[in-house]
Design an enzyme around this catalytic site. Structure first.
Site, short mmCIF file in Angstrom:
data_model
loop_
_atom_site.label_atom_id
_atom_site.label_comp_id
_atom_site.label_asym_id
_atom_site.label_seq_id
_atom_site.Cartn_x
_atom_site.Cartn_y
_atom_site.Cartn_z
N SER A 278 -17.54 60.48 50.59
CA SER A 278 -17.93 61.95 49.73
C SER A 278 -19.53 62.18 50.10
O SER A 278 -19.91 63.26 50.45
CB SER A 278 -17.76 61.88 48.19
OG SER A 278 -18.23 62.93 47.72
N TRP B 113 -19.81 63.24 53.82
CA TRP B 113 -19.40 64.41 54.07
C TRP B 113 -20.35 65.57 53.76
O TRP B 113 -20.87 66.53 54.35
CB TRP B 113 -18.00 64.90 52.97
CG TRP B 113 -17.83 66.36 53.14
CD1 TRP B 113 -17.09 67.13 54.07
CD2 TRP B 113 -18.21 67.50 52.39
NE1 TRP B 113 -16.67 68.10 53.95
CE2 TRP B 113 -17.78 68.70 52.89
CE3 TRP B 113 -18.82 67.27 51.18
CZ2 TRP B 113 -17.69 69.89 52.07
CZ3 TRP B 113 -19.16 68.63 50.49
CH2 TRP B 113 -18.34 69.72 51.08
N HIS B 114 -21.48 65.11 52.72
CA HIS B 114 -22.32 66.11 52.51
C HIS B 114 -23.33 66.06 53.29
O HIS B 114 -24.19 67.17 53.53
CB HIS B 114 -22.99 65.69 50.89
CG HIS B 114 -22.31 65.79 49.94
ND1 HIS B 114 -21.36 65.45 49.33
CD2 HIS B 114 -22.24 67.36 49.09
CE1 HIS B 114 -20.61 65.83 48.39
NE2 HIS B 114 -21.24 67.16 48.12
N GLY B 115 -23.55 65.19 54.39
CA GLY B 115 -24.49 65.21 55.15
C GLY B 115 -24.71 63.93 56.05
O GLY B 115 -24.36 62.77 55.48
N PHE C 21 -23.85 72.06 54.12
CA PHE C 21 -22.90 70.80 54.14
C PHE C 21 -21.66 71.24 54.66
O PHE C 21 -20.85 70.49 55.08
CB PHE C 21 -22.75 70.24 52.94
CG PHE C 21 -23.88 69.99 52.10
CD1 PHE C 21 -25.01 69.31 52.69
CD2 PHE C 21 -24.24 70.32 50.61
CE1 PHE C 21 -26.29 69.11 52.11
CE2 PHE C 21 -25.38 70.02 50.15
CZ PHE C 21 -26.19 69.45 51.03
#
Length: 466
Positions: A319, A322-324, A466
């Site tokens: 997670s 995934w955001h960066g 994102f």
């Protein structure tokens, strides 16, 4: 083009009129939506629109093979998942992993020079990748039939949700596209309420908080006291919530006006009494996607207590990634994973909800402060920046804080926050009581007043990165 810009508002009004002028032709409405969605993606870069179309064709071909190859459906599904994740990794994580691999080669004194390639991240790639994964899995499970190609293309490109979510599931959203009966505007008063709240949240409140508290404090944390730095953390927690939930409100309202329902993405997350509950309330479409497509396939909670905690950590690390593509996002995900694992251990030995049962307010305060602490890594561009902030937070015990009034204001907001959950419903009811003749005037007046009070410039959507 920002969805909060005046240009978009004017164009949408024209599009809205044309769209409902052909109400009896839902297939033609779909074509209008598809063309508009690609024009919006193309407004960022023509290459982004081309990449999206090529990706759509590739995934659709694989979905055709899944449905037509009974004996090899699983292999085609695996190929589709690998292709989706590889495409995302190349565009979103190439630079990050190249930098890390080059650092490792230098550390090991290996004479390897990896090529430097500038890779632009296509707008919305994370979201349409997740959409496509849900489609392939649903096709494999026979949860829905093979979609028409153009319906599938619209599912991936649907402009209200392609920029920053929420994440749509194929089995619930594709049937809304593949309708044969005329659509209707859904919950118009709720739609207008959500749009008004979105503008207030993002344009006015979020912009003022960022301009007055977040930007100055985070720009040079070493100059501020502990109280000021706490205000900075609290303020950013409020800003990102107002920004992202405001965006969700906006696109949900737009989708309702177009006859579509998007999934609920926020449910007052700062009312959570623990981290598990926080993730049941924050970015719900993402947390449920991670649960269904990562956590459960890893084994979920079916393989014993220790394995469950490993699965939790893996899910939260992914997670964060995934955001960066950065170490700070991985640390952010790890912090949430560690927090949930610690909570699971407490539940195992002290009983589920041990703190919340004895003092709900303490449980909520602990959760709020832990979440605010993790936002530090989410906001800072580098680990060094985060360490500077933490260092100042631990040492700058001055007696003249600049933002004591702001701290008091945030505390008041925190206390009255539970009352706010009834505001959207109340506003929708009040709008329904206004004469429809005066409703457009009232709507424009609220928007004008909000923009007038807000800082200059059109605010960015944080999650669009994102």
């Amino acid at each position: 083009m920002s969805y909060l810009s005046i240009e978009f508002g004017l164009i949408f009004v024209v599009f809205f009129a044309i769209y409902w002028a052909v109400r009896v032709l839902p297939k033609f409405q779909n074509k209008l939506l598809l063309i508009s969605s690609y024009l919006i993606v193309g407004s960022y870069s023509l290459q982004f629109a081309i990449i999206l179309f090529i990706y759509t064709c590739s995934i659709y071909f694989i979905s055709v093979m899944i449905t037509s190859s009974q004996n090899h459906a699983k292999r085609w599904l695996i190929l589709g998942l690998v292709a989706s994740i590889t495409n995302l990794a190349i565009f979103k994580y190439f630079d990050f992993f190249r930098y890390e691999l080059q650092s490792l080669c230098n550390f090991l004194n290996l004479p390897i020079l990896l090529p430097v390639v500038t890779v632009l991240i296509p707008i919305g790639i994370s979201f349409y990748t997740f959409h496509s994964v849900s489609y392939l899995v649903s096709i494999k499970k026979r949860e829905l039939p093979l979609a028409n190609f153009w319906d599938f293309a619209l599912f991936l490109a649907f402009f209200p949700s392609i920029i920053a979510g929420p994440i749509n599931r194929a089995k619930t959203f594709l049937p809304q596209i593949a309708v044969s009966q005329p659509r209707d505007i859904l919950d118009p008063f709720r739609a207008f309420t959500l749009i008004i709240l979105a503008v207030i949240k993002v344009y006015c409140l979020g912009g003022l908080i960022s301009e007055n508290w977040v930007t100055p404090i985070f720009s040079n944390p070493l100059e501020y006291s502990v109280i000021d730095l706490l205000v900075g953390l609290y303020a950013y927690a409020m800003q990102i919530y107002l920004n992202f939930s405001g965006y969700t409100d906006l696109v949900t309202g737009i989708a309702l006006l177009l006859g579509f329902r998007l999934p609920i993405n926020f449910n007052f997350p700062y009312l959570a009494s623990n981290l598990r509950e926080f993730w049941e309330r924050w970015h719900i479409s993402l947390s449920h996607w991670i649960r269904d497509y990562i956590y459960i396939p890893l084994g979920g909670s079916r393989c014993g207590f220790v394995r469950t905690q490993i699965n939790v950590m893996l899910a939260m690390l992914l997670s964060g990634l995934w955001h960066g593509a950065g170490i700070n996002f991985i640390i952010w995900g790890a912090c949430h994973g560690i927090g949930i694992v610690f909570l699971n251990i407490l539940d195992r030995y002290l009983g589920r909800g041990w703190i919340a049962q004895r003092s709900p307010i303490i449980a909520r305060l602990l959760t709020w402060h832990y979440v605010c602490f993790t936002w530090l890594f989410f906001f800072c561009e580098s680990f060094a920046d985060a360490l500077d902030y933490l260092n100042a937070l631990c040492h700058n015990f001055t007696v003249q804080p600049h933002y004591i009034g702001a701290l008091i204001s945030i505390c008041v907001v925190f206390l009255i926050y539970p009352i706010c959950k009834n505001i959207p419903t109340w506003c929708a009811v009040q709008l329904s009581r206004i004469n429809s003749i005066y409703l457009p005037v009232f709507f424009v007046l609220i928007l004008w007043l909000t923009i007038y009070l807000a800082p200059s410039g059109v605010p960015n959507f944080i999650y669009a990165n994102f």
